[in-house]
Enzyme design. Structure first.
Site: not given
Length: 434
Positions: A100, A155, A157, A249
């Protein structure tokens, strides 16, 4: 004088309510500690995962790896390369970068995507016209592009070990009612500075003491949004990803549990990622989580209590969903106490018993929740532990006062905030070269 007495009385009532909230949170952690003590004393865990299935490559399911991204720069390309190293049949491994971004990230990600596709990997660089639903919206949109029965979330990272899917997926498949699997997360930059060390200590306690113990007790526990797997069937049964909470989540976990699914917690292998290395970045992250939990409480707490769950399960689930009330209670108690002391002419003596009780409770919880994970995971010397753990209470108070106004706004107004990404430190993320 009478007005001062009335004001002080009101503030002392507020102080008492806030302290009760802090004690309730403390007791919820003490229960987890007691469970661990019982397990250590008896030498028997309350619950273990169903033994994993033994599957040939031909029997392995298709796995979709989803990696959400927003203005991450080169780290997005690194995440794609890292996902491609996962040990899984290439024809059954599908990777999506849910991008995005509004900056140069997309160009870097597209170049990496083309490079991996040229090597035979099924990689999609998915762009949307808007950020509707933020991370949840991106995940839901990505699922429409692939029908794999298992969805892995990482994610940007986080760098899963090469053999992670080989170990985790058979555990999930072995339990037909397991809707998700959460792996323990490591933090590769936790030695960077005092702030990362504090976070590492707290997050080790979260995974080793809170998540693992809740799982073994058969209680509701979190999916942490990364380092985990979902069955597509469980996501669909729960109504899919929804973007009406900043904690999408937890929202999905509660809805999945209400639909009859449960989770699995896996200690090893851990999935390494990053923690914020700047105080302002950590504050943004904590505020997002706190507001998200409040939104989930407003949305689903009534459904939990109207469900056919046992009373104990409802209470334990509520304790998890309402855990972020700690920040609001801590901020309220701190400010109310200071005001009461001032109104008493700076006489703190009447409040000393309460202060001493809270300090003892905080010390017991902080030490009991953090010391065992520190020793189990061999994080360092006892001296290093002590110099870090003393920073936890003041940091929690600071975060409470900082985030309380936003939390209070969400409590009463259910405010819908933008998803504020936590900035990543690229040099600590790790890279994979192809």
């Amino acid at each position: 004088m009478i007005l001062i007495e009335i004001l002080r009385s009101i503030l002392e009532v507020i102080l008492g309510i806030a302290v009760f909230g802090l004690v309730a949170v403390g007791v919820s952690f003490l229960i987890l500690i007691v469970i661990n003590i019982i397990e250590l004393a008896t030498g028997k865990r309350w619950r273990e995962p169903v033994p994993p299935l033994k599957l040939s490559d031909a029997e392995l399911p298709h796995v979709l790896v989803q990696i959400p991204a927003f203005n991450e720069g080169k780290i997005a390309a690194d995440a794609l390369f890292a996902a491609a190293t996962l040990d899984w049949p290439q024809d059954k491994l599908h990777i999506q970068l849910l991008d995005d971004s509004t900056d140069e990230t997309s160009e870097l990600a597209e170049a990496a995507t083309q490079q991996l596709r040229a090597q035979g990997f099924d990689v999609l660089h998915i762009r949307r016209d808007d950020r509707d639903g933020f991370k949840a919206g991106a995940l839901a949109h990505g699922m429409t592009k692939n029908d794999a029965p298992i969805v892995a979330l990482l994610d940007i990272d986080f760098r899963a070990p090469r053999g992670w899917l080989r170990i985790a997926v058979p555990y999930l498949l072995a339990d037909p009612k397991a809707g998700f699997l959460q792996s323990r997360c490591e933090f590769s930059n936790y030695r960077t500075n005092w702030l990362t060390r504090v976070q590492g200590l707290m997050l080790d306690a979260h995974y080793v003491m809170e998540q693992a113990t809740r799982y073994r007790a058969g209680w509701l526990f979190q999916f942490n949004g990364t380092g985990g797997l979902w069955r597509r069937a469980a996501i669909e049964a729960a109504g899919g990803w929804m973007g009406d909470s900043l904690s999408e989540d937890l929202d999905l976990v509660v809805r999945a549990e209400l639909a009859g699914w449960h989770g699995i917690f896996l200690m090893d292998p851990a999935v390494p990622g990053l923690v914020p290395d700047r105080l302002d970045h950590w504050r943004v992250q904590q505020r997002r989580w706190s507001n998200g939990f409040v939104q989930v409480a407003r949305k689903l707490l009534g459904d939990v209590w109207s469900s056919d769950w046992t009373l104990g399960r409802k209470i334990s689930a509520s304790a998890l969903i309402l855990i972020q009330a700690f920040y609001l209670c801590a901020a309220t108690a701190t400010l109310a106490l200071l005001a009461c002391v001032v109104l008493r002419g700076f006489n703190i003596v009447p409040y000393l018993p309460m202060i001493e009780f809270l300090l003892i409770l905080i010390a017991i919880v902080a030490l009991s929740m953090t010391l065992l994970p520190y020793l189990i995971l061999r994080r360092g010397s006892v001296w290093q532990y002590l110099t870090t753990v003393v920073s936890v209470p003041p940091m929690m108070i600071y975060m409470s006062v900082s985030n309380a106004p936003s939390i209070l706004k969400t409590v009463f107004r259910g405010s819908r905030e933008s998803f504020m990404r936590t900035p990543k430190s690229h040099q600590n993320a790790g890279t994979q070269e192809f």
